[in-house]
Design a protein around this motif. Structure first.
Motif, PDB file in Angstrom:
ATOM      1  N   ALA A   1       0.822  -1.208   0.000  1.00  0.00           N
ATOM      2  CA  ALA A   1       0.000   0.000   0.000  1.00  0.00           C
ATOM      3  C   ALA A   1       0.858   1.261   0.000  1.00  0.00           C
ATOM      4  CB  ALA A   1      -0.923  -0.010   1.222  1.00  0.00           C
ATOM      5  N   ASN A   2       1.975   1.244   0.689  1.00  0.00           N
ATOM      6  CA  ASN A   2       2.847   2.416   0.687  1.00  0.00           C
ATOM      7  C   ASN A   2       3.519   2.626  -0.661  1.00  0.00           C
ATOM      8  OD1 ASN A   2       2.702   3.765   3.272  1.00  0.00           O
ATOM      9  ND2 ASN A   2       3.404   1.832   4.118  1.00  0.00           N
ATOM     10  N   PHE A   3       3.919   1.541  -1.314  1.00  0.00           N
ATOM     11  CA  PHE A   3       4.449   1.683  -2.675  1.00  0.00           C
ATOM     12  C   PHE A   3       3.367   2.188  -3.618  1.00  0.00           C
ATOM     13  CE2 PHE A   3       8.027  -1.156  -1.487  1.00  0.00           C
ATOM     14  CZ  PHE A   3       9.055  -0.320  -1.928  1.00  0.00           C
ATOM     15  N   LEU A   4       2.155   1.698  -3.443  1.00  0.00           N
ATOM     16  CA  LEU A   4       1.044   2.146  -4.269  1.00  0.00           C
ATOM     17  C   LEU A   4       0.782   3.638  -4.063  1.00  0.00           C
ATOM     18  CD1 LEU A   4      -1.071   0.927  -6.216  1.00  0.00           C
ATOM     19  CD2 LEU A   4      -2.575   0.663  -4.236  1.00  0.00           C
ATOM     20  N   ALA A   5       0.882   4.091  -2.834  1.00  0.00           N
ATOM     21  CA  ALA A   5       0.687   5.514  -2.551  1.00  0.00           C
ATOM     22  C   ALA A   5       1.787   6.362  -3.177  1.00  0.00           C
ATOM     23  CB  ALA A   5       0.642   5.745  -1.041  1.00  0.00           C
TER      24      ALA A   5
ATOM     25  N   LYS B   1      -7.727   8.088  -6.990  1.00  0.00           N
ATOM     26  CA  LYS B   1      -8.388   6.811  -6.692  1.00  0.00           C
ATOM     27  C   LYS B   1      -7.377   5.787  -6.175  1.00  0.00           C
ATOM     28  CE  LYS B   1     -12.034   7.437 -10.034  1.00  0.00           C
ATOM     29  NZ  LYS B   1     -12.619   7.027 -11.304  1.00  0.00           N
ATOM     30  N   THR B   2      -6.197   5.793  -6.746  1.00  0.00           N
ATOM     31  CA  THR B   2      -5.139   4.897  -6.279  1.00  0.00           C
ATOM     32  C   THR B   2      -4.727   5.255  -4.859  1.00  0.00           C
ATOM     33  OG1 THR B   2      -4.371   4.741  -8.549  1.00  0.00           O
ATOM     34  CG2 THR B   2      -2.886   3.940  -6.847  1.00  0.00           C
ATOM     35  N   MET B   3      -4.687   6.545  -4.558  1.00  0.00           N
ATOM     36  CA  MET B   3      -4.343   6.989  -3.211  1.00  0.00           C
ATOM     37  C   MET B   3      -5.406   6.546  -2.204  1.00  0.00           C
ATOM     38  SD  MET B   3      -2.259   8.391  -1.174  1.00  0.00           S
ATOM     39  CE  MET B   3      -1.084   9.240  -2.185  1.00  0.00           C
TER      40      MET B   3
ATOM     41  N   ARG C   1      -4.644   4.074   0.971  1.00  0.00           N
ATOM     42  CA  ARG C   1      -4.890   4.448   2.366  1.00  0.00           C
ATOM     43  C   ARG C   1      -5.751   3.400   3.083  1.00  0.00           C
ATOM     44  NH1 ARG C   1      -1.395   6.635   4.835  1.00  0.00           N
ATOM     45  NH2 ARG C   1      -2.821   7.378   6.402  1.00  0.00           N
ATOM     46  N   ILE C   2      -6.720   2.820   2.371  1.00  0.00           N
ATOM     47  CA  ILE C   2      -7.523   1.753   2.967  1.00  0.00           C
ATOM     48  C   ILE C   2      -6.632   0.545   3.267  1.00  0.00           C
ATOM     49  CG2 ILE C   2      -9.394   0.104   2.560  1.00  0.00           C
ATOM     50  CD1 ILE C   2     -10.741   2.314   0.852  1.00  0.00           C
ATOM     51  N   LEU C   3      -5.798   0.166   2.302  1.00  0.00           N
ATOM     52  CA  LEU C   3      -4.914  -0.985   2.495  1.00  0.00           C
ATOM     53  C   LEU C   3      -3.860  -0.720   3.569  1.00  0.00           C
ATOM     54  CD1 LEU C   3      -4.378  -2.224  -1.168  1.00  0.00           C
ATOM     55  CD2 LEU C   3      -5.773  -3.258   0.627  1.00  0.00           C
ATOM     56  N   THR C   4      -3.431   0.517   3.690  1.00  0.00           N
ATOM     57  CA  THR C   4      -2.492   0.865   4.761  1.00  0.00           C
ATOM     58  C   THR C   4      -3.142   0.624   6.123  1.00  0.00           C
ATOM     59  OG1 THR C   4      -1.410   2.515   3.367  1.00  0.00           O
ATOM     60  CG2 THR C   4      -1.046   2.695   5.717  1.00  0.00           C
ATOM     61  N   GLY C   5      -4.401   1.001   6.255  1.00  0.00           N
ATOM     62  CA  GLY C   5      -5.121   0.742   7.495  1.00  0.00           C
ATOM     63  C   GLY C   5      -5.266  -0.745   7.789  1.00  0.00           C
ATOM     64  N   VAL C   6      -5.518  -1.532   6.740  1.00  0.00           N
ATOM     65  CA  VAL C   6      -5.643  -2.982   6.912  1.00  0.00           C
ATOM     66  C   VAL C   6      -4.319  -3.587   7.373  1.00  0.00           C
ATOM     67  CG1 VAL C   6      -6.046  -5.161   5.702  1.00  0.00           C
ATOM     68  CG2 VAL C   6      -7.537  -3.203   5.270  1.00  0.00           C
ATOM     69  N   GLY C   7      -3.232  -3.208   6.705  1.00  0.00           N
ATOM     70  CA  GLY C   7      -1.921  -3.745   7.074  1.00  0.00           C
ATOM     71  C   GLY C   7      -1.493  -3.337   8.469  1.00  0.00           C
ATOM     72  N   GLU C   8      -1.758  -2.096   8.814  1.00  0.00           N
ATOM     73  CA  GLU C   8      -1.399  -1.632  10.155  1.00  0.00           C
ATOM     74  C   GLU C   8      -2.237  -2.313  11.224  1.00  0.00           C
ATOM     75  OE1 GLU C   8      -1.296   2.564  12.524  1.00  0.00           O
ATOM     76  OE2 GLU C   8      -0.775   2.566  10.396  1.00  0.00           O
ATOM     77  N   ALA C   9      -3.478  -2.606  10.915  1.00  0.00           N
ATOM     78  CA  ALA C   9      -4.343  -3.291  11.874  1.00  0.00           C
ATOM     79  C   ALA C   9      -3.795  -4.665  12.218  1.00  0.00           C
ATOM     80  CB  ALA C   9      -5.757  -3.420  11.307  1.00  0.00           C
TER      81      ALA C   9
END
Length: 143
Positions: free
Chosen positions: A104-108, A115-117, A121-129
């Motif tokens: 997700a950070n590479f994607l950001a 839309k990619t951002m 950000r959603i995937l960053t939240g999932v990974g951090e969770a």
């Protein structure tokens, strides 16, 4: 090695105990370093929000949506990873979560549009969770 108050001598037992403690300390340091990186990542969007608004040509509402979607991904994923932590090895789930977070950070960083951002950000939240939910019981197991 301690057993019912009587010390048992096991051949090579002291070396195995020392190696186990060393691995515990290495894992603890690694968990702290990853937590620090996640902490830095949380504040990155807020620090460059003005630049992102100019780059993606978005208003304040859409800019605020980035933080809300991160929290939404985090909030919805925490109970899932907490539940899975009882049935799947915690380190496996942590590595899955960190893989999602890194992707997700590479994607950001390399995403071409807003839309990619949003997705990142959603995937960053999932990974951090995954990491934040499971690293605490893992640290408790090391204690």
């Amino acid at each position: 090695m301690q057993f019912d108050g009587v010390t048992q001598r096991v051949p090579g037992g002291e070396d195995a105990l020392a190696k186990g403690k060393t691995l515990d300390y290495v894992l603890l340091v690694w968990l702290c370093m990853v937590q620090f990186m996640i902490y830095l990542d949380r504040g990155t969007v807020a620090g460059v929000l003005d630049v992102m608004q100019e780059l993606y040509k978005i208003d304040n509402t859409h800019a605020g949506l980035l933080g809300s979607l991160f929290v939404g991904g985090y909030m919805l994923s925490c109970p899932i990873f907490g539940y899975l932590g009882h049935y799947v090895h915690r380190m496996t789930l942590i590595f899955v979560g960190l893989s999602i977070w890194i992707f997700a950070n590479f994607l950001a960083g390399y995403g071409p549009d807003f839309k990619t951002m949003i997705i990142s950000r959603i995937l960053t939240g999932v990974g951090e969770a995954a990491f934040c939910t499971l690293s605490v019981p893992l640290t408790n197991d090391l204690a």
